[in-house]
Design a protein around this motif. Structure first.
Motif, short mmCIF file in Angstrom:
data_model
loop_
_atom_site.label_atom_id
_atom_site.label_comp_id
_atom_site.label_asym_id
_atom_site.label_seq_id
_atom_site.Cartn_x
_atom_site.Cartn_y
_atom_site.Cartn_z
N PHE A 145 0.83 -1.20 0.00
CA PHE A 145 0.00 0.00 0.00
C PHE A 145 0.87 1.26 0.00
O PHE A 145 0.57 2.25 -0.66
CB PHE A 145 -0.93 -0.03 1.22
N TYR A 146 1.98 1.21 0.73
CA TYR A 146 2.89 2.36 0.75
C TYR A 146 3.47 2.61 -0.64
O TYR A 146 3.59 3.76 -1.08
CB TYR A 146 4.02 2.10 1.75
N LYS A 147 3.85 1.55 -1.35
CA LYS A 147 4.40 1.73 -2.70
C LYS A 147 3.37 2.34 -3.65
O LYS A 147 3.70 3.16 -4.50
CB LYS A 147 4.88 0.39 -3.23
N GLN A 148 2.11 1.91 -3.49
CA GLN A 148 1.04 2.47 -4.32
C GLN A 148 0.88 3.97 -4.06
O GLN A 148 0.73 4.77 -4.99
CB GLN A 148 -0.27 1.73 -4.03
N VAL A 149 0.93 4.34 -2.78
CA VAL A 149 0.81 5.77 -2.44
C VAL A 149 2.04 6.54 -2.92
O VAL A 149 1.94 7.66 -3.44
CB VAL A 149 0.62 5.92 -0.92
N GLU A 150 3.23 5.93 -2.79
CA GLU A 150 4.47 6.60 -3.17
C GLU A 150 4.48 6.91 -4.67
O GLU A 150 5.01 7.95 -5.10
CB GLU A 150 5.65 5.71 -2.81
N GLN A 151 3.91 6.03 -5.49
CA GLN A 151 3.87 6.28 -6.94
C GLN A 151 3.03 7.50 -7.29
O GLN A 151 3.27 8.17 -8.30
CB GLN A 151 3.33 5.04 -7.65
N GLY A 152 2.05 7.78 -6.51
CA GLY A 152 1.19 8.93 -6.81
C GLY A 152 1.72 10.25 -6.29
O GLY A 152 1.15 11.31 -6.59
N MET A 153 2.78 10.23 -5.52
CA MET A 153 3.36 11.47 -4.99
C MET A 153 4.38 12.00 -5.99
O MET A 153 5.57 11.66 -5.95
CB MET A 153 4.00 11.20 -3.62
N VAL A 154 3.88 12.83 -6.91
CA VAL A 154 4.73 13.31 -8.02
C VAL A 154 5.75 14.31 -7.54
O VAL A 154 6.78 14.51 -8.18
CB VAL A 154 3.84 13.93 -9.12
N ASN A 155 5.51 14.97 -6.43
CA ASN A 155 6.41 16.01 -5.95
C ASN A 155 6.76 15.72 -4.49
O ASN A 155 5.91 15.80 -3.61
CB ASN A 155 5.75 17.39 -6.06
N PRO A 156 8.01 15.35 -4.22
CA PRO A 156 8.39 14.98 -2.85
C PRO A 156 8.55 16.18 -1.94
O PRO A 156 9.60 16.41 -1.35
CB PRO A 156 9.73 14.27 -3.05
#
Length: 615
Positions: free
Chosen positions: A157-168
């Motif tokens: 689930f974390y990886k799925q959320v991380e992919q959607g965070m286009v701007n860190p």
């Protein structure tokens, strides 16, 4: 069919009443169509404007409520982001256990401590279903759930959320995620996911992520008033213009508005109808709310107004036709009598007289017709007298043209008689100068001339004046040889030189000086006439150069004087050419500014001179 149509057209052409009915019908029809269309457009614009304002205001209020909720999420995450012990606890949980220390027990105690710190945010809003804090590898370090049926797997689930965070960055990034839900019949549900990177407040290093799982009702409650009785849904876009959440109306359509640049109202179309789209922006977080409403109902109301105007026009045509048919016979009877009388006059009967039946416009036409017939009869009797008068005027005009020529020929005869009989060269020279002046002036003013010819006539005129003033008169004429053939209008200089003797030297005693200079200046021909006479006042200069002087009209032989010179230059050459008058300490200077026209441009100048002569 054609046989029936032709008698009808002929009947209409021969009867004014039918023409009146048809004309008024056309006018009423056109007015009804135009008025109906204008009313339709006005009502449509009013309806659209009113609905645009109302819908835009509703959209802005909805966006403002959503903005409050977004700010709540930032307030909740700020509590974690800026708490001084959260970073320390997360880093301690990741650290290796010390000797004789159980890592599991240590992490258990740290989780309890973290749970105590985060206790205030558990019951912040019922829409938050779960709160997770992970490390940089996606390990779930803390979680709090209000719905145990939602169990997202970590670290997937974390990886799925991380992919959607286009701007860190430290901003909250919103997404939609479908998670397993054992309480739902289909086994899954869609949730809003708000994720934010956790950074060290001292070193600005990312050490984890806070993830909020939020029920979709979080936004749905705010959007319900916006889509009530609307044809399209409401669409919420995040700061990256990604569709975050949408809510469709009860009755779905095939139209989804497109996100436009900026905010406000926009007209968008699909294959069948128009829609009013409204975009509202929550500036602090750059969220956009897009919604729309169909304009079909508004246009339907406008078309009803248009139809009502057309029906009113048809009723007006019917009433008008009846009124003209009933009242037209009585109102147009005097006109019919007048038409019959005109037919008799056309046949040659000039003894027709119509009795006056009213005092209105038809009565005026009757009186005018009777007087016209009388005048025609009188004019026929007087036409021969008019013809004789015209011939007499023509003979006088021919005689007026012959008299100057006779005078010129007579002066030539006198010249030869004085030379041959009396040998008086001085008197003969005066007669020659006068004869040349007369010959030059006999030509039409519109005839072209040159600077050399104009100066020659000035010398003839000065010869006559020298006989009058004798040695008191001193004249100097200077001209560039290259300008001798320069084309110019006839009799431009003679009125100006004559003014010097008539006005400048009128009360002058002693030496009288006159200087005439012609030269090229800045590509133009400049002629200066300077004297030492009595001078000229400023008021006189202003009066002579006033603009109204350019439009004085008179006969051609009365065109002597400064005003006529100004007018002729203005008509032929226009701006910036003309005449200037300057008062000197002793005397006056008159300056002419003319274009330099050579023989190659003679044709164009002749056309301009013709125009001047006609003025």
């Amino acid at each position: 069919m054609m046989m029936k149509r032709r008698p009808f057209i002929q009947y209409v052409r021969q009867h004014f009443k039918m023409k009146l009915i048809i004309s008024l019908s056309v006018i009423i029809t056109v007015c009804s169509v135009v008025t109906g269309y204008v009313s339709y457009r006005i009502n449509l614009n009013l309806f659209e404007g009113e609905i645009s304002n109302q819908y835009l205001k509703t959209s802005e209020q909805t966006m403002e409520q959503i903005g409050y909720k977004l700010q709540d999420m930032y307030r909740i995450t700020d509590f974690v982001f800026f708490h001084p012990y959260v970073e320390q606890i997360i880093l301690n949980m990741e650290a290796e256990a010390k000797e004789q220390e159980s890592a599991a027990y240590r992490n258990f105690m740290l989780e309890r401590e973290l749970a105590g710190i985060l206790l205030p945010i558990k019951n912040e809003t019922p829409h938050i279903k779960a709160v997770y804090i992970t490390d940089l590898r996606g390990n779930n370090m803390y979680y709090s759930q209000s719905n145990l049926s939602v169990q997202p797997p970590f670290p997937e689930f974390y990886k799925q959320v991380e992919q959607g965070m286009v701007n860190p960055s430290a901003e909250i990034v919103w997404q939609r995620a479908t998670l397993k839900n054992t309480s739902e019949r289909i086994g899954e549900s869609t949730y809003l996911v708000a994720a934010r990177k956790l950074k060290s407040t001292t070193q600005q290093i990312v050490y984890g992520t806070i993830i909020l799982v939020i029920d979709e009702a979080f936004f749905a409650e705010s959007l319900e008033p916006l889509i009530a009785d609307r044809a399209t849904g409401a669409y919420l876009y995040d700061q990256y213009n990604r569709l975050l959440y949408s809510q469709e109306p009860p009755v779905k359509t095939d139209f989804q508005p497109e996100l436009e640049e900026g905010e406000g109202t926009f007209i968008q179309q699909n294959s069948s109808e128009d829609y009013l789209s409204v975009t509202s922006v929550y500036e602090p977080r750059s969220f956009k709310l897009l919604s729309g409403v169909s304009l079909s109902e508004i246009k339907k109301k406008g078309r009803n107004v248009y139809k009502l105007a057309l029906i009113s026009g048809l009723i007006s045509i019917l009433l008008m036709a009846i009124s003209v048919s009933v009242l037209g016979g009585k109102l147009l009877k005097p006109l019919q009598v007048l038409v019959k009388a005109m037919h008799r006059v056309r046949e040659g009967n000039l003894q027709v007289a119509i009795p006056k039946a009213s005092a209105d416009e038809f009565g005026f036409l009757t009186d005018s017709f009777n007087r016209m017939v009388e005048n025609i009869d009188t004019l026929i009797q007087e036409v021969y007298v008019s013809k004789l008068s015209e011939k007499e005027a023509e003979l006088k005009a021919l005689q007026a043209q012959l008299n100057p020529h006779f005078l010129h020929n007579a002066l030539n005869t006198i010249y030869w008689k004085i030379i041959l009989l009396y040998d008086d060269e001085e008197t003969a020279s005066l007669i020659t100068s006068l004869s040349e002046l007369l010959r030059y002036s006999l030509a039409p003013v519109s005839a072209p001339s040159t600077l050399q010819e104009e100066l020659a006539q000035i010398r003839n005129y000065i010869t006559i004046q020298e006989a009058r003033y004798g040695s008191d008169l001193s004249v100097h004429i200077e001209s560039d040889e290259e300008l001798a053939g320069c084309r110019m209008q006839r009799l431009l200089l003679q009125p100006l030189v004559e003014n010097v003797f008539v006005h400048g030297f009128r009360d002058k005693t002693g030496e009288k000086r006159l200087a005439i200079r012609a030269c090229r200046q800045a590509g133009d021909l400049r002629i200066e006439i300077e004297d030492n006479g009595c001078g000229i006042t400023t008021e006189t200069v202003s009066r002579l150069l006033a603009k109204q002087a350019l439009h004085m009209k008179g006969r051609e032989r009365e065109s002597i004087g400064i005003r006529n010179v100004i007018r002729r230059i203005f008509l032929v050459h226009g701006e910036p050419y003309g005449l200037e008058i300057s008062a000197l300490p002793q005397g006056t200077r008159v300056s002419l500014k003319l274009p330099v026209i050579t023989d190659s441009e003679e044709g164009g100048e002749e056309n301009g001179a013709d125009s001047a002569g006609g003025g």
